[in-house]
Design a protein around this motif. Structure first.
Motif, PDB file in Angstrom:
ATOM      1  N   ALA A 249       0.855  -1.182   0.000  1.00 52.48           N
ATOM      2  CA  ALA A 249       0.000   0.000   0.000  1.00 52.48           C
ATOM      3  C   ALA A 249       0.894   1.235   0.000  1.00 52.48           C
ATOM      4  CB  ALA A 249      -0.921   0.012   1.218  1.00 52.48           C
ATOM      5  N   SER A 250       0.398   2.304  -0.601  1.00 54.76           N
ATOM      6  CA  SER A 250       1.181   3.521  -0.727  1.00 54.76           C
ATOM      7  C   SER A 250       0.302   4.732  -0.506  1.00 54.76           C
ATOM      8  CB  SER A 250       1.813   3.606  -2.126  1.00 54.76           C
ATOM      9  OG  SER A 250       2.366   4.885  -2.357  1.00 54.76           O
ATOM     10  N   ALA A 251       0.808   5.686   0.287  1.00 60.45           N
ATOM     11  CA  ALA A 251       0.107   6.957   0.492  1.00 60.45           C
ATOM     12  C   ALA A 251       0.912   8.046  -0.216  1.00 60.45           C
ATOM     13  CB  ALA A 251      -0.035   7.260   1.976  1.00 60.45           C
ATOM     14  N   GLY A 252       0.563   8.322  -1.468  1.00 56.72           N
ATOM     15  CA  GLY A 252       1.180   9.404  -2.212  1.00 56.72           C
ATOM     16  C   GLY A 252       2.656   9.237  -2.504  1.00 56.72           C
ATOM     17  N   HIS A 253       3.169   8.005  -2.447  1.00 58.27           N
ATOM     18  CA  HIS A 253       4.597   7.773  -2.577  1.00 58.27           C
ATOM     19  C   HIS A 253       4.926   7.234  -3.973  1.00 58.27           C
ATOM     20  CE1 HIS A 253       8.335   7.660  -0.249  1.00 58.27           C
ATOM     21  NE2 HIS A 253       8.677   6.626  -1.009  1.00 58.27           N
ATOM     22  N   VAL A 254       6.193   7.394  -4.373  1.00 60.24           N
ATOM     23  CA  VAL A 254       6.637   6.796  -5.632  1.00 60.24           C
ATOM     24  C   VAL A 254       6.496   5.280  -5.534  1.00 60.24           C
ATOM     25  CG1 VAL A 254       8.195   8.615  -6.395  1.00 60.24           C
ATOM     26  CG2 VAL A 254       9.006   6.943  -4.739  1.00 60.24           C
ATOM     27  N   GLU A 266       9.699  -4.041 -12.771  1.00 60.47           N
ATOM     28  CA  GLU A 266       8.526  -3.241 -13.105  1.00 60.47           C
ATOM     29  C   GLU A 266       8.003  -2.540 -11.861  1.00 60.47           C
ATOM     30  OE1 GLU A 266       5.524  -5.921 -14.462  1.00 60.47           O
ATOM     31  OE2 GLU A 266       5.389  -6.983 -12.558  1.00 60.47           O
ATOM     32  N   PRO A 267       7.490  -1.305 -12.008  1.00 63.45           N
ATOM     33  CA  PRO A 267       6.880  -0.625 -10.862  1.00 63.45           C
ATOM     34  C   PRO A 267       5.531  -1.251 -10.536  1.00 63.45           C
ATOM     35  CG  PRO A 267       6.686   0.717 -12.838  1.00 63.45           C
ATOM     36  CD  PRO A 267       7.511  -0.480 -13.213  1.00 63.45           C
ATOM     37  N   LEU A 305      15.697   9.678  -5.501  1.00 67.00           N
ATOM     38  CA  LEU A 305      16.461   8.747  -6.330  1.00 67.00           C
ATOM     39  C   LEU A 305      16.131   8.900  -7.804  1.00 67.00           C
ATOM     40  CD1 LEU A 305      18.536   6.388  -6.082  1.00 67.00           C
ATOM     41  CD2 LEU A 305      16.580   4.817  -6.091  1.00 67.00           C
ATOM     42  N   VAL A 306      14.931   9.347  -8.130  1.00 67.48           N
ATOM     43  CA  VAL A 306      14.487   9.359  -9.527  1.00 67.48           C
ATOM     44  C   VAL A 306      14.146  10.750 -10.048  1.00 67.48           C
ATOM     45  CG1 VAL A 306      13.662   6.984  -9.519  1.00 67.48           C
ATOM     46  CG2 VAL A 306      12.119   8.795  -8.774  1.00 67.48           C
ATOM     47  N   PRO A 312      10.538  14.968 -16.408  1.00 62.67           N
ATOM     48  CA  PRO A 312       9.392  14.186 -15.919  1.00 62.67           C
ATOM     49  C   PRO A 312       9.865  13.007 -15.073  1.00 62.67           C
ATOM     50  CG  PRO A 312       9.193  14.627 -18.269  1.00 62.67           C
ATOM     51  CD  PRO A 312      10.577  15.030 -17.876  1.00 62.67           C
ATOM     52  N   ILE A 313       9.107  12.684 -14.022  1.00 69.58           N
ATOM     53  CA  ILE A 313       9.530  11.610 -13.124  1.00 69.58           C
ATOM     54  C   ILE A 313       9.534  10.263 -13.835  1.00 69.58           C
ATOM     55  CG2 ILE A 313       7.237  11.102 -12.207  1.00 69.58           C
ATOM     56  CD1 ILE A 313       8.619  10.795  -9.429  1.00 69.58           C
ATOM     57  N   ASP A 314       8.728  10.111 -14.880  1.00 66.86           N
ATOM     58  CA  ASP A 314       8.725   8.843 -15.627  1.00 66.86           C
ATOM     59  C   ASP A 314      10.100   8.552 -16.234  1.00 66.86           C
ATOM     60  OD1 ASP A 314       6.117   8.434 -15.000  1.00 66.86           O
ATOM     61  OD2 ASP A 314       5.306   9.022 -16.948  1.00 66.86           O
ATOM     62  N   VAL A 315      10.810   9.588 -16.632  1.00 66.66           N
ATOM     63  CA  VAL A 315      12.159   9.397 -17.171  1.00 66.66           C
ATOM     64  C   VAL A 315      13.073   8.843 -16.079  1.00 66.66           C
ATOM     65  CG1 VAL A 315      14.165  10.560 -18.179  1.00 66.66           C
ATOM     66  CG2 VAL A 315      11.847  11.215 -18.883  1.00 66.66           C
ATOM     67  N   GLY A 316      12.963   9.400 -14.874  1.00 72.00           N
ATOM     68  CA  GLY A 316      13.762   8.907 -13.764  1.00 72.00           C
ATOM     69  C   GLY A 316      13.421   7.481 -13.383  1.00 72.00           C
ATOM     70  N   LEU A 317      12.131   7.122 -13.449  1.00 68.27           N
ATOM     71  CA  LEU A 317      11.722   5.750 -13.139  1.00 68.27           C
ATOM     72  C   LEU A 317      12.296   4.773 -14.156  1.00 68.27           C
ATOM     73  CD1 LEU A 317       8.005   6.291 -12.043  1.00 68.27           C
ATOM     74  CD2 LEU A 317       9.877   5.445 -10.611  1.00 68.27           C
TER      75      LEU A 317
END
Length: 361
Positions: A249-254, A266-267, A305-306, A312-317
């Protein structure tokens, strides 16, 4: 940077041939911090003398000194902040020079502004050192974990003066289960470090009562509502079990990155809800399961880290996924170091990074 800018622009403004900045150290001694050009012995002696006079008198001091058979001028300007003199700027000229009242007034203002800027920088550095010490004390060595799982961690502070509230935590969830958490408190410095400590304690209490991800995060969400410093924090939570799928579970996190023993990194999708402290309805407290078999990895991290400015954060991911694939067969601690080094190479991260890597044995 402050010293360099003051010397460069100050010298240019009055056409000085050399400049130096002196500060009074903790022992009351006057020490040179930087010079625009390496002075010869005579000039260095003159600079030190006029700096000492400017500090003692608290006013601009002008003196002559010998330069290669002729007379030069050294001008000492006190660094005054409120009623304290913390050092002196010294400008040297290789020949005689008259100074206008406007130039002297400008130098007095420059000395005062420089003293204030250096004082603020010193306070920021002190705050950063305290916050960093506090943060590291709150992230001790990882606890022992069951034989069926391995865990390694990494942390890297931001290169700026203020660190953030990034943290990780590994907890015994009972029944051979392990709860792994990474989070990020809002803000920087001591406030963020203190909020991080509060959130860590809240997570530990929640896990002790009910380690299921949705209920643990719901409990921390209620806690985060109570204070402005904990409001808006993000957290990613994974519950690892020896005989069941992992629960996330994630609360607003990458997103957490899953790396199956056979298959590409994979994310994780799903299991997401808004940031902590906004008391979302129960339908927003969702959990997703994912397989975590022998040889599988999970990579949990904070956004430093990303994220890169202007990207864009997608590039870092995608960059992270590529780095994970290259490092996936390393021992875990080496993998942590590889990811931190590889993803910050050539960069000056302006945000902290917290990292957990978990492998099913």
């Amino acid at each position: 940077k402050i010293v360099h800018a003051v010397l460069a622009y100050g010298s240019s403004g009055i056409s000085a041939d050399g400049a130096a900045l002196f500060l009074v150290d903790d022992d009351g001694e006057l020490t040179v911090q930087e010079s625009t050009v390496p002075p010869d012995a005579v000039t260095e002696k003159a600079q030190m003398a006029v700096a000492g006079q400017a500090v003692d008198k608290g006013s601009v001091v002008e003196t002559e000194f010998g330069v290669g058979g002729s007379l030069g001028v050294a001008l000492g300007v006190p660094l005054r902040i409120m009623n304290r003199v913390t050092g002196a700027l010294v400008f040297t000229f290789d020949e005689q020079r008259e100074f206008t009242p406007e130039e002297l007034s400008m130098l007095v203002t420059l000395g005062s502004r420089c003293a204030g800027a250096l004082e603020r920088a010193s306070l920021y550095e002190r705050d950063r050192d305290i916050a960093l010490t506090f943060q590291r004390r709150l992230m001790p060595a990882l606890p022992s974990v069951p034989e069926w799982i391995e865990v390694a961690a990494g942390y890297r502070p931001a290169t700026g003066l203020a660190i953030g509230g990034d943290w990780y935590q590994v907890l015994d969830a009972g029944g051979g289960r392990v709860a792994a958490v990474v989070g990020d408190a809002v803000g920087h410095g001591l406030v963020a470090a203190a909020a991080m400590g509060q959130l860590r304690a809240s997570i530990a209490t929640a896990v002790a009562n009910d380690a299921e991800p949705d209920r643990a995060i719901a409990a921390v969400d209620l806690f985060a509502m109570q204070g402005a410093d904990t409001l808006g924090a993000s957290v990613a939570y994974v519950l690892f079990s020896p005989d069941a799928p992992a629960r996330y579970a994630s609360a607003g996190h990458v997103p957490v990155v899953r790396v199956p023993a056979i298959g590409a990194a994979e994310p994780l999708e799903g299991g997401r809800r808004p940031l902590l402290g906004f008391h979302m309805p129960d339908e927003h407290n969702v959990t997703v399961d994912f397989p975590f078999e022998p040889g599988d990895l999970a990579v949990m991290f904070t956004d430093g880290l990303v994220e890169r400015r202007g990207e864009p954060i997608d590039v870092g991911l995608r960059r992270l996924l590529h780095a994970v694939e290259k490092a996936r067969d390393m021992p875990l601690q080496e993998m942590c170091a590889s990811l931190l080094d590889g993803l910050t190479e050539g960069q000056d991260p302006d945000d902290d990074i917290a990292l957990l890597v978990i492998r099913r044995s």
